[in-house]
Design an enzyme around this catalytic site. Sequence first.
Site, mmCIF file in Angstrom:
data_model
loop_
_atom_site.group_PDB
_atom_site.id
_atom_site.type_symbol
_atom_site.label_atom_id
_atom_site.label_comp_id
_atom_site.label_asym_id
_atom_site.label_seq_id
_atom_site.Cartn_x
_atom_site.Cartn_y
_atom_site.Cartn_z
ATOM 1 N N HIS A 1 0.764 -1.193 0.094
ATOM 2 C CA HIS A 1 -0.136 -0.092 0.019
ATOM 3 C C HIS A 1 0.983 1.260 -0.033
ATOM 4 O O HIS A 1 1.987 1.186 0.243
ATOM 5 C CB HIS A 1 -0.938 -0.066 1.355
ATOM 6 C CG HIS A 1 -0.174 0.034 2.229
ATOM 7 N ND1 HIS A 1 0.320 -1.022 3.014
ATOM 8 C CD2 HIS A 1 0.222 1.099 3.202
ATOM 9 C CE1 HIS A 1 1.265 -0.634 3.985
ATOM 10 N NE2 HIS A 1 1.057 0.562 4.390
ATOM 11 N N HIS B 1 5.486 5.733 -0.996
ATOM 12 C CA HIS B 1 6.118 4.652 -1.380
ATOM 13 C C HIS B 1 5.174 3.364 -1.115
ATOM 14 O O HIS B 1 4.617 3.304 -0.285
ATOM 15 C CB HIS B 1 7.312 4.567 -0.665
ATOM 16 C CG HIS B 1 7.040 4.339 1.085
ATOM 17 N ND1 HIS B 1 6.721 5.490 1.857
ATOM 18 C CD2 HIS B 1 7.268 3.627 1.995
ATOM 19 C CE1 HIS B 1 6.631 5.237 2.960
ATOM 20 N NE2 HIS B 1 6.833 3.791 3.113
#
Length: 172
Positions: free
Chosen positions: A34, A115
């Site tokens: 995620h 990220h």
Amino acid sequence: MKYGIAIFPSKPIQDEANSYRKRYDSHYALIPPHITLKSGFEADDATIEELIVELKHIANATKPFKVNINKVSNFSPVSNTIYFKVEPTQELVELQQQLHRGKFTNNMQHSFVPHITIAQNLSDDEFSDVVGTLKMTKFEFEDSIDRFQLLYQLDNGSWTVYETFVFGKEKV
């Protein structure tokens, strides 16, 4: 209860991330790959209902956008965390900022670095080996983002979706 807000990338990106996470990410079993928009925060039932109304407004006003992943990076020397670097688009940065103002508490402890974690809590030697290998690997992903998820944490530490907010479609 503890909540968080994240974007789950498409299955091809999740599959690629999980190919590393299985081996190198101590949180592999706790949450799928995620992009964290808002890290864990505490809220009671009344507060979360109020925030859900706000999340619907934000989602409704947000247009789908694309993100690109072109390389692996890391948070060394702060931590031995390795991640797919998500190029920060204006839409992604603005969405993240909206979740830290107004009715939302600003619980940011670091600057926003979009990220997808693929390795964490590695020993120094393992970190150096994995980073060295991944720096030589080419990554090219483009993903369409059209929703985000409100998550809550279970007693065992894992995270699950509480509600999904689709861009431009939610009605309040």
